[in-house]
Design a protein around this motif. Sequence first.
Motif, PDB file in Angstrom:
ATOM      1  N   UNK A   1       0.744  -1.269   0.031  1.00 44.14           N
ATOM      2  CA  UNK A   1      -0.007   0.020   0.065  1.00 44.14           C
ATOM      3  C   UNK A   1       0.825   1.247   0.009  1.00 44.14           C
ATOM      4  N   UNK A   2       2.001   1.087   0.453  1.00 48.31           N
ATOM      5  CA  UNK A   2       3.011   1.934   0.493  1.00 48.31           C
ATOM      6  C   UNK A   2       4.157   1.350  -0.078  1.00 48.31           C
ATOM      7  N   UNK A   3       4.877   1.777  -1.188  1.00 50.14           N
ATOM      8  CA  UNK A   3       6.024   1.202  -1.954  1.00 50.14           C
ATOM      9  C   UNK A   3       7.364   1.746  -1.165  1.00 50.14           C
ATOM     10  N   UNK A   4       8.101   0.442  -0.843  1.00 50.38           N
ATOM     11  CA  UNK A   4       9.350   0.861  -0.336  1.00 50.38           C
ATOM     12  C   UNK A   4      10.359   1.707  -0.918  1.00 50.38           C
ATOM     13  N   UNK A   5      11.247   2.340  -0.539  1.00 55.18           N
ATOM     14  CA  UNK A   5      12.078   3.040  -1.229  1.00 55.18           C
ATOM     15  C   UNK A   5      13.272   2.054  -1.641  1.00 55.18           C
ATOM     16  N   UNK A   6      13.596   1.168  -0.497  1.00 55.37           N
ATOM     17  CA  UNK A   6      14.754   0.383  -0.978  1.00 55.37           C
ATOM     18  C   UNK A   6      14.405  -1.111  -0.075  1.00 55.37           C
ATOM     19  N   UNK A   7      15.127  -1.984  -0.353  1.00 59.45           N
ATOM     20  CA  UNK A   7      15.088  -3.290   0.405  1.00 59.45           C
ATOM     21  C   UNK A   7      14.008  -4.181  -0.268  1.00 59.45           C
ATOM     22  N   UNK A   8      13.909  -5.462   0.217  1.00 62.66           N
ATOM     23  CA  UNK A   8      13.182  -6.433  -0.035  1.00 62.66           C
ATOM     24  C   UNK A   8      12.125  -7.081   0.657  1.00 62.66           C
ATOM     25  N   UNK A   9      11.067  -7.612   0.211  1.00 67.43           N
ATOM     26  CA  UNK A   9      10.037  -8.024   0.559  1.00 67.43           C
ATOM     27  C   UNK A   9       9.984  -9.593   0.291  1.00 67.43           C
ATOM     28  N   UNK A  10      10.088 -10.709   0.920  1.00 66.07           N
ATOM     29  CA  UNK A  10      10.072 -11.895   0.629  1.00 66.07           C
ATOM     30  C   UNK A  10       8.876 -12.546   1.328  1.00 66.07           C
ATOM     31  N   UNK A  11       7.868 -13.192   0.462  1.00 70.69           N
ATOM     32  CA  UNK A  11       6.465 -13.632   0.916  1.00 70.69           C
ATOM     33  C   UNK A  11       6.650 -15.190   0.612  1.00 70.69           C
ATOM     34  N   UNK A  12       6.831 -15.875   1.789  1.00 73.24           N
ATOM     35  CA  UNK A  12       7.214 -17.456   1.486  1.00 73.24           C
ATOM     36  C   UNK A  12       8.188 -17.746   0.502  1.00 73.24           C
ATOM     37  N   UNK A  13       9.232 -16.909   0.640  1.00 72.00           N
ATOM     38  CA  UNK A  13      10.618 -17.466  -0.067  1.00 72.00           C
ATOM     39  C   UNK A  13      10.413 -16.576  -1.290  1.00 72.00           C
ATOM     40  N   UNK A  14       9.304 -15.996  -1.774  1.00 63.18           N
ATOM     41  CA  UNK A  14       9.406 -15.470  -3.114  1.00 63.18           C
ATOM     42  C   UNK A  14       9.507 -13.747  -2.866  1.00 63.18           C
ATOM     43  N   UNK A  15      10.453 -13.386  -3.776  1.00 64.17           N
ATOM     44  CA  UNK A  15      10.426 -11.885  -3.709  1.00 64.17           C
ATOM     45  C   UNK A  15       9.478 -11.214  -4.468  1.00 64.17           C
ATOM     46  N   UNK A  16       8.620 -10.229  -3.706  1.00 65.40           N
ATOM     47  CA  UNK A  16       7.480  -9.816  -4.045  1.00 65.40           C
ATOM     48  C   UNK A  16       7.735  -8.275  -4.101  1.00 65.40           C
ATOM     49  N   UNK A  17       8.881  -7.838  -4.018  1.00 68.35           N
ATOM     50  CA  UNK A  17       9.033  -6.442  -3.958  1.00 68.35           C
ATOM     51  C   UNK A  17       8.518  -5.665  -5.514  1.00 68.35           C
ATOM     52  N   UNK A  18       8.706  -6.310  -6.406  1.00 69.95           N
ATOM     53  CA  UNK A  18       8.445  -5.908  -7.940  1.00 69.95           C
ATOM     54  C   UNK A  18       7.118  -6.580  -8.556  1.00 69.95           C
ATOM     55  N   UNK A  19       6.544  -7.390  -8.028  1.00 70.65           N
ATOM     56  CA  UNK A  19       5.518  -8.136  -8.457  1.00 70.65           C
ATOM     57  C   UNK A  19       4.504  -7.320  -8.528  1.00 70.65           C
ATOM     58  N   UNK A  20       3.388  -7.841  -9.501  1.00 67.09           N
ATOM     59  CA  UNK A  20       2.031  -6.887  -9.503  1.00 67.09           C
ATOM     60  C   UNK A  20       1.380  -6.863  -8.107  1.00 67.09           C
ATOM     61  N   UNK A  21       1.217  -5.506  -7.661  1.00 70.80           N
ATOM     62  CA  UNK A  21       0.690  -5.369  -6.259  1.00 70.80           C
ATOM     63  C   UNK A  21      -0.766  -5.842  -6.128  1.00 70.80           C
ATOM     64  N   UNK A  22      -1.607  -5.617  -7.359  1.00 70.68           N
ATOM     65  CA  UNK A  22      -2.920  -6.142  -7.087  1.00 70.68           C
ATOM     66  C   UNK A  22      -2.927  -7.739  -6.685  1.00 70.68           C
ATOM     67  N   UNK A  23      -2.366  -8.438  -7.377  1.00 69.62           N
ATOM     68  CA  UNK A  23      -2.228  -9.758  -7.396  1.00 69.62           C
ATOM     69  C   UNK A  23      -1.618 -10.035  -5.933  1.00 69.62           C
ATOM     70  N   UNK A  24      -0.620  -9.435  -5.599  1.00 72.05           N
ATOM     71  CA  UNK A  24       0.084  -9.804  -4.232  1.00 72.05           C
ATOM     72  C   UNK A  24      -1.159  -9.450  -3.089  1.00 72.05           C
ATOM     73  N   UNK A  25      -1.887  -8.428  -3.296  1.00 65.95           N
ATOM     74  CA  UNK A  25      -2.751  -8.164  -2.227  1.00 65.95           C
ATOM     75  C   UNK A  25      -3.893  -9.092  -1.979  1.00 65.95           C
ATOM     76  N   UNK A  26      -4.008  -9.742  -2.964  1.00 68.01           N
ATOM     77  CA  UNK A  26      -5.365 -10.728  -3.051  1.00 68.01           C
ATOM     78  C   UNK A  26      -4.887 -12.074  -2.090  1.00 68.01           C
ATOM     79  N   UNK A  27      -3.715 -12.028  -2.205  1.00 70.23           N
ATOM     80  CA  UNK A  27      -2.822 -13.070  -1.243  1.00 70.23           C
ATOM     81  C   UNK A  27      -2.790 -12.777   0.360  1.00 70.23           C
TER      82      UNK A  27
END
Lengths: 394, 214
Positions: free
Chosen positions: A62-88
């Motif tokens: 909902x707020x895009x990070x300036x730097x760094x990474x977010x891993x969800x269940x081992x998958x890097x989701x920092x640059x994936x489609x945000x809407x798809x991510x939010x449905x999970x």
Amino acid sequence: MMSTATNDDVMIRLEGLTKRYPGQQSNAVDALDLDIRRGEVVVLVGPSGCGKTTTMKMINRIIEPTDGRILLDGEDVTGTDADQLRRRIGYVIQQIGLFPHMTIGENIATVPKLLGWDKPRIAARVDELLTMVGMAPEEYRGRYPKQLSGGQQQRIGVARALGADPAVLLMDEPFGAIDPITRDRLQNELLRLQNEVRKTIVFVTHDIDEAIKLGDRIAILQEGSRIAQYDTPEQILTAPANDFVSDFIGRGASLKRLNLTHVADIELRDWPTVSASTDADTALAQLRSVPESALLVLDAGGRPVRWVGADDLHRAAGRPLDQVGLATNPAVEPRATLSDALNELITARFSVTIVVDDDGEFLGVVDIDQITDAIRDMRASAVSQARAGLQEQT
Amino acid sequence: MDFLEFLAKRSDDMVELGLEHAAVVGISVLLAAVIGVTLGVLTYQRQRPRELVLAATGAMLTVPSFALFILLLGVFGLGWTPVVVALTMYGLMPIVRNTVAGLNSVDPAVVESARGMGLTRWQRLLRIELPLAWPVIITGIRVTTLVLLGIAAIGYIVNGPGYGELIFTGLHRVGTPVAVNLVLAGTLGVIILAIVYDLVFYAVRHLTTSRGVR
């Protein structure tokens, strides 16, 4: 330090997560590293402006990070489609934000519909979730949000977030705007719900008591979302890492610790009991044979009703035992905390709290010695854990 | 000849002119609604473009209608076209303004929770924001309709359709007994249309607004 968690255990991993707003000198969130384990409730807590909400809102971007990474269940989701991510990821906010033009059922069905579930499956899911949050489906699914109370609306908020059974739930001060009695009830319901669904929950609050009650693990955050301490509530209360943490916990850490242990966790003391149908002379004989100064009278269903002492029995004059002596104080159930038990104990007769099961049947009593024992045990285990950490590092 | 006899004699005219009047206003409102709502949706989140659009559509309202019809005459000739164009221009402002106001009045928490659940920008607009702004938008459309019903009568100066014919014929015959009847008949027709349109809007608004926000 947090290396005990293997990669499989980690549901959410934040690496060097940073948020900088243009025109501000310091970062709102500054290079935060945090591992959140699968199935745990992690509470982000800290003073206002510490960046806890910003941190949480970067997890579903909902707020895009300036730097760094977010891993969800081992998958890097920092640059994936945000809407798809939010449905999970389930999302619950303080202002609730139910869609006022949709029925309760339609609100809960939002994400399943986005994911293209078929109608019968959605309908079944809506009813299942309404039941899970304790609201009768046939009564509530066709209503509109404005027809519900604040507490009921937030129940629906939680049900809606669980819509498509996401593995992760983000909750931003969800009970912050709700009256204290309802808040307490909703917290208990969340704990019960979590027992059933075992989600990975990131919960933001500024209320340390709420954090202690709900968290499997608490991250106490300082300005810039820097971690002052990330540990279990027991450890934080018994071994605060620094002055900031001690100050934040405030006074009464020992009393707060009593909220962490439940009556079911300790061994109950026995107390001599007598059935209400027993005659006074038999009861007197029994009282003489025990060290206690009174007997607990149980009714036919085994439920405690009166205390009777020697004087009461002498003056019974043929009356049944449930009509002499003194009425018992309210009893507690095994799922009550030691804090609840202590609270009853202070005003109770004979300085013991009566414990009963769900049906009101007598199980035993709690006295002050057991409570102090429990505190001593907690401290001992916290100290040994802290020392174990010491050995790991050297 | 009294007014009622006059109406009875000209009843065919009254109906035919009424249908024309209703049609030219209806078409113009439809166009203004499509253009106005689109402009509102495109600009409600951005301050500069929003102010620009509101200023421009507001400015159109200040052009005297006589002047506008005559200016459009040169481009579109006589008949329905210049009237529809002029009325659409006049109708934009209330619709754009209410669209912007309606969309901006949607509770930010509702929009945020929609984002948090993974609705795309387009889905948020169509399923959440526009339905919630709709009662305000349709009120703007209703205001536009009432304004245009009056202005449409002046369209007769470029040979436009509707009750303007009766009113302007009356104007040419000022001083004769029939003049007052003509103007009264035209005015009465416009008022009746206004009432009919208002009832239609009441029904449409009721039917298209969710019970949850009524």
